[in-house]
Design a protein around this motif. Structure first.
Motif, PDB file in Angstrom:
ATOM      1  N   ASP A   1       0.850  -1.188   0.000  1.00  0.00           N
ATOM      2  CA  ASP A   1       0.000   0.000   0.000  1.00  0.00           C
ATOM      3  C   ASP A   1       0.889   1.244   0.000  1.00  0.00           C
ATOM      4  O   ASP A   1       1.760   1.385   0.874  1.00  0.00           O
ATOM      5  N   PRO A   2       0.712   2.167  -0.946  1.00  0.00           N
ATOM      6  CA  PRO A   2       1.564   3.372  -0.990  1.00  0.00           C
ATOM      7  C   PRO A   2       1.531   4.174   0.305  1.00  0.00           C
ATOM      8  O   PRO A   2       2.544   4.772   0.692  1.00  0.00           O
ATOM      9  N   ARG A   3       0.392   4.201   0.982  1.00  0.00           N
ATOM     10  CA  ARG A   3       0.316   4.944   2.242  1.00  0.00           C
ATOM     11  C   ARG A   3       1.202   4.301   3.300  1.00  0.00           C
ATOM     12  O   ARG A   3       1.854   5.001   4.085  1.00  0.00           O
ATOM     13  N   LEU A   4       1.219   2.973   3.333  1.00  0.00           N
ATOM     14  CA  LEU A   4       2.077   2.274   4.282  1.00  0.00           C
ATOM     15  C   LEU A   4       3.542   2.509   3.934  1.00  0.00           C
ATOM     16  O   LEU A   4       4.380   2.724   4.824  1.00  0.00           O
ATOM     17  N   LEU A   5       3.857   2.495   2.653  1.00  0.00           N
ATOM     18  CA  LEU A   5       5.233   2.726   2.227  1.00  0.00           C
ATOM     19  C   LEU A   5       5.707   4.113   2.658  1.00  0.00           C
ATOM     20  O   LEU A   5       6.830   4.273   3.165  1.00  0.00           O
ATOM     21  N   SER A   6       4.863   5.125   2.479  1.00  0.00           N
ATOM     22  CA  SER A   6       5.257   6.482   2.866  1.00  0.00           C
ATOM     23  C   SER A   6       5.457   6.577   4.375  1.00  0.00           C
ATOM     24  O   SER A   6       6.370   7.266   4.849  1.00  0.00           O
ATOM     25  N   LYS A   7       4.631   5.878   5.122  1.00  0.00           N
ATOM     26  CA  LYS A   7       4.774   5.871   6.579  1.00  0.00           C
ATOM     27  C   LYS A   7       6.104   5.245   6.987  1.00  0.00           C
ATOM     28  O   LYS A   7       6.789   5.743   7.897  1.00  0.00           O
ATOM     29  N   ILE A   8       6.487   4.172   6.327  1.00  0.00           N
ATOM     30  CA  ILE A   8       7.750   3.501   6.632  1.00  0.00           C
ATOM     31  C   ILE A   8       8.925   4.426   6.354  1.00  0.00           C
ATOM     32  O   ILE A   8       9.877   4.515   7.134  1.00  0.00           O
ATOM     33  N   VAL A   9       8.871   5.149   5.237  1.00  0.00           N
ATOM     34  CA  VAL A   9       9.955   6.063   4.887  1.00  0.00           C
ATOM     35  C   VAL A   9      10.120   7.122   5.963  1.00  0.00           C
ATOM     36  O   VAL A   9      11.246   7.430   6.397  1.00  0.00           O
ATOM     37  N   VAL A  10       9.008   7.698   6.421  1.00  0.00           N
ATOM     38  CA  VAL A  10       9.070   8.717   7.468  1.00  0.00           C
ATOM     39  C   VAL A  10       9.642   8.136   8.758  1.00  0.00           C
ATOM     40  O   VAL A  10      10.486   8.748   9.429  1.00  0.00           O
ATOM     41  N   ARG A  11       9.197   6.929   9.116  1.00  0.00           N
ATOM     42  CA  ARG A  11       9.697   6.290  10.336  1.00  0.00           C
ATOM     43  C   ARG A  11      11.203   6.028  10.251  1.00  0.00           C
ATOM     44  O   ARG A  11      11.933   6.187  11.241  1.00  0.00           O
TER      45      ARG A  11
ATOM     46  N   ARG B   1      17.314  11.888  10.771  1.00  0.00           N
ATOM     47  CA  ARG B   1      17.252  12.875   9.683  1.00  0.00           C
ATOM     48  C   ARG B   1      15.922  13.614   9.636  1.00  0.00           C
ATOM     49  O   ARG B   1      15.772  14.581   8.880  1.00  0.00           O
ATOM     50  N   LEU B   2      14.970  13.173  10.424  1.00  0.00           N
ATOM     51  CA  LEU B   2      13.711  13.882  10.591  1.00  0.00           C
ATOM     52  C   LEU B   2      13.472  13.978  12.099  1.00  0.00           C
ATOM     53  O   LEU B   2      13.328  12.962  12.779  1.00  0.00           O
ATOM     54  N   VAL B   3      13.467  15.208  12.600  1.00  0.00           N
ATOM     55  CA  VAL B   3      13.447  15.442  14.044  1.00  0.00           C
ATOM     56  C   VAL B   3      12.170  16.177  14.413  1.00  0.00           C
ATOM     57  O   VAL B   3      11.836  17.206  13.807  1.00  0.00           O
TER      58      VAL B   3
ATOM     59  N   LEU C   1      10.073  14.655  20.518  1.00  0.00           N
ATOM     60  CA  LEU C   1       8.831  13.920  20.347  1.00  0.00           C
ATOM     61  C   LEU C   1       9.063  12.734  19.433  1.00  0.00           C
ATOM     62  O   LEU C   1       9.966  12.752  18.585  1.00  0.00           O
ATOM     63  N   GLU C   2       8.232  11.714  19.600  1.00  0.00           N
ATOM     64  CA  GLU C   2       8.167  10.689  18.572  1.00  0.00           C
ATOM     65  C   GLU C   2       7.440  11.289  17.381  1.00  0.00           C
ATOM     66  O   GLU C   2       6.537  12.121  17.535  1.00  0.00           O
ATOM     67  N   ILE C   3       7.822  10.877  16.149  1.00  0.00           N
ATOM     68  CA  ILE C   3       7.141  11.379  14.959  1.00  0.00           C
ATOM     69  C   ILE C   3       5.664  11.041  15.071  1.00  0.00           C
ATOM     70  O   ILE C   3       5.268   9.902  15.325  1.00  0.00           O
ATOM     71  N   GLY C   4       4.825  12.028  14.894  1.00  0.00           N
ATOM     72  CA  GLY C   4       3.396  11.807  14.957  1.00  0.00           C
ATOM     73  C   GLY C   4       2.776  12.094  16.315  1.00  0.00           C
ATOM     74  O   GLY C   4       1.568  12.154  16.451  1.00  0.00           O
ATOM     75  N   GLU C   5       3.615  12.292  17.353  1.00  0.00           N
ATOM     76  CA  GLU C   5       3.081  12.580  18.673  1.00  0.00           C
ATOM     77  C   GLU C   5       2.443  13.966  18.675  1.00  0.00           C
ATOM     78  O   GLU C   5       2.978  14.917  18.094  1.00  0.00           O
ATOM     79  N   ARG C   6       1.300  14.116  19.367  1.00  0.00           N
ATOM     80  CA  ARG C   6       0.597  15.392  19.401  1.00  0.00           C
ATOM     81  C   ARG C   6       0.203  15.730  20.832  1.00  0.00           C
ATOM     82  O   ARG C   6       0.369  14.921  21.760  1.00  0.00           O
TER      83      ARG C   6
END
Length: 416
Positions: free
Chosen positions: A315-325, A332-334, A409-414
């Motif tokens: 699933d492309p959405r899952l793939l994009s999530k994996i890349v961000v994680r 490299r993403l803080v 923060l963890e990525i996605g934490e709000r």
């Protein structure tokens, strides 16, 4: 869809794999097996990748499905076939059945993603949605098979299917005869059973190593004679098999050298590595072999290692999530939270500090109305790109030097 009797030597053999290779020639793509220098640098092994994600349906399943369908009598072909699958097997059967003019019925759980249902129907199969699990879908398929007189096409525990999958190893060793080891994902065992049979016949010295997700270690348990539990949500749903095959188990015990278990994190890392280093797409099951190398670099160090990228239907959405994680794991993403006074210019000051440090702001959330924020204060959630983890740490240190209270923060934490 009952397991076949484990009379492996009579049913699965190199001679039959050669016959299968001749049968599928020209109908199934002979995918390339190419060196992967960047993956070699990453793992310490000398890696060659077999790109089965290039098949029409995006996975190796076409091979065994075509061999099985071609083995049917004219009456069986006219009567039609049935299979249970929520993914690649469904598409492999429906695509080849359509090519051969064989009516195909595929029973899928009702929770199967629509994109997979649409793809299967697109190849001309009748799709029946039944049950919430594969076991429940199989019960309905059993009923339909008896009612309609349909022939089962098992996803792995069938000699014709196994022999078809074995053609992959024959192609790999023809392309790269100096391979020391083949690393193969395991679900029900059809792929590794066929590949091990071919590989050991062509080059007895080659190692064949299987890889399962640690959540579904069925073949590992059978191989080592241990009781195991198979359960849990896995990114490698293509190899999330509770009930391995009888025939496949017999072949694996006779021909496979070892089986490794890998974590969900290592599979995510492997998916990301294929995408960012090889510019190719791997689903979770397809990346399991590389996950095995990432999990045990010392074992494969310096060895000429053949990996099968078994499929790319993710699933492309899952793939994009994996890349961000993975960007977050690499530093490299803080993502940070900053407590600030609620006054004009603060946001610009923070952005200036990050920019002067060569960070790149990609997302900002400004909170001033939540009850857990002081009435005269504000909280900023900022996500920025950094060159690497030390660079990100320097950016955060610069913000703290300016008097800001900063926490990671963890990525996605709000905000709560």
């Amino acid at each position: 869809m009952t397991g076949a009797a484990p009379n492996a030597a009579d049913q699965v053999s190199f001679e039959r794999i050669q016959e299968a290779a001749a049968l599928i020639k020209g109908a199934v793509l002979e995918t390339p097996c190419l060196p992967a220098p960047r993956l070699s640098q990453l793992t310490g092994a000398e890696i060659y990748v077999k790109y089965e994600n290039m098949q029409v349906t995006g996975s190796f399943k076409e091979r065994g499905a075509l061999v099985k369908l071609s083995s049917l009598s004219p009456d069986e072909k006219a009567g039609g076939v049935i299979a249970v699958s929520a993914g690649n097997h469904a598409q492999g059967v429906s695509y080849n059945a359509g090519r051969l003019g064989i009516p195909a019925t595929i029973v899928m759980p009702v929770l199967t993603p629509f994109v997979k249902i649409a793809a299967t129907r697109g190849y001309g199969a009748e799709v029946v949605l039944a049950g919430n699990t594969l076991a429940e879908a199989k019960a309905e398929a059993d009923r339909l098979a008896k009612e309609r007189g349909l022939v089962w096409v098992h996803p792995y525990d069938d000699a014709d299917v196994i022999n078809g999958q074995g053609t992959i190893a024959a192609e790999m060793l023809a392309s790269q005869p100096d391979l020391d080891v083949l690393v193969v994902p395991i679900g029900g065992g059809g792929l590794i059973a066929g590949m091990a049979t071919a590989a050991k016949a062509i080059k007895p010295s080659v190692e064949v190593i299987g890889v399962e997700t640690a959540l579904y270690p069925g073949m590992w348990g059978a191989f080592h004679g241990k009781e195991v539990r198979c359960e849990g949500a896995t990114i490698a749903e293509g190899i999330a098999v509770r009930d391995i095959g009888d025939l496949t188990t017999a072949v694996v015990k006779a021909s496979v050298d070892d089986i490794l278990l890998v974590s969900e994190t290592s599979i995510e890392q492997a998916i990301n590595a294929y995408l960012t280093m090889q510019r190719t797409i791997a689903e979770g099951a397809g990346a399991a072999g590389l996950a095995g190398l990432l999990s045990d670099r010392e074992r494969f160090a310096g060895k000429r290692t053949g990996l099968v990228l078994t499929g790319g239907n993710i699933d492309p959405r899952l793939l994009s999530k994996i890349v961000v994680r993975e960007l977050a794991r690499d530093g490299r993403l803080v993502s940070i939270r900053i407590d600030t006074p609620d006054r004009p210019g603060v946001l610009g000051e923070i952005a200036t500090v990050i920019g002067d440090m060569q960070g790149n702001v990609v997302d900002v959330e400004h909170h001033r109305l939540f009850l857990n924020v002081p009435a005269k204060g504000a909280t900023l959630d900022v996500t920025f790109e950094a060159f690497d983890r030390p660079h990100g740490e320097r950016v955060v240190a610069a913000l703290r030097d300016r008097g800001f209270v900063v926490r990671y923060l963890e990525i996605g934490e709000r905000m709560d």
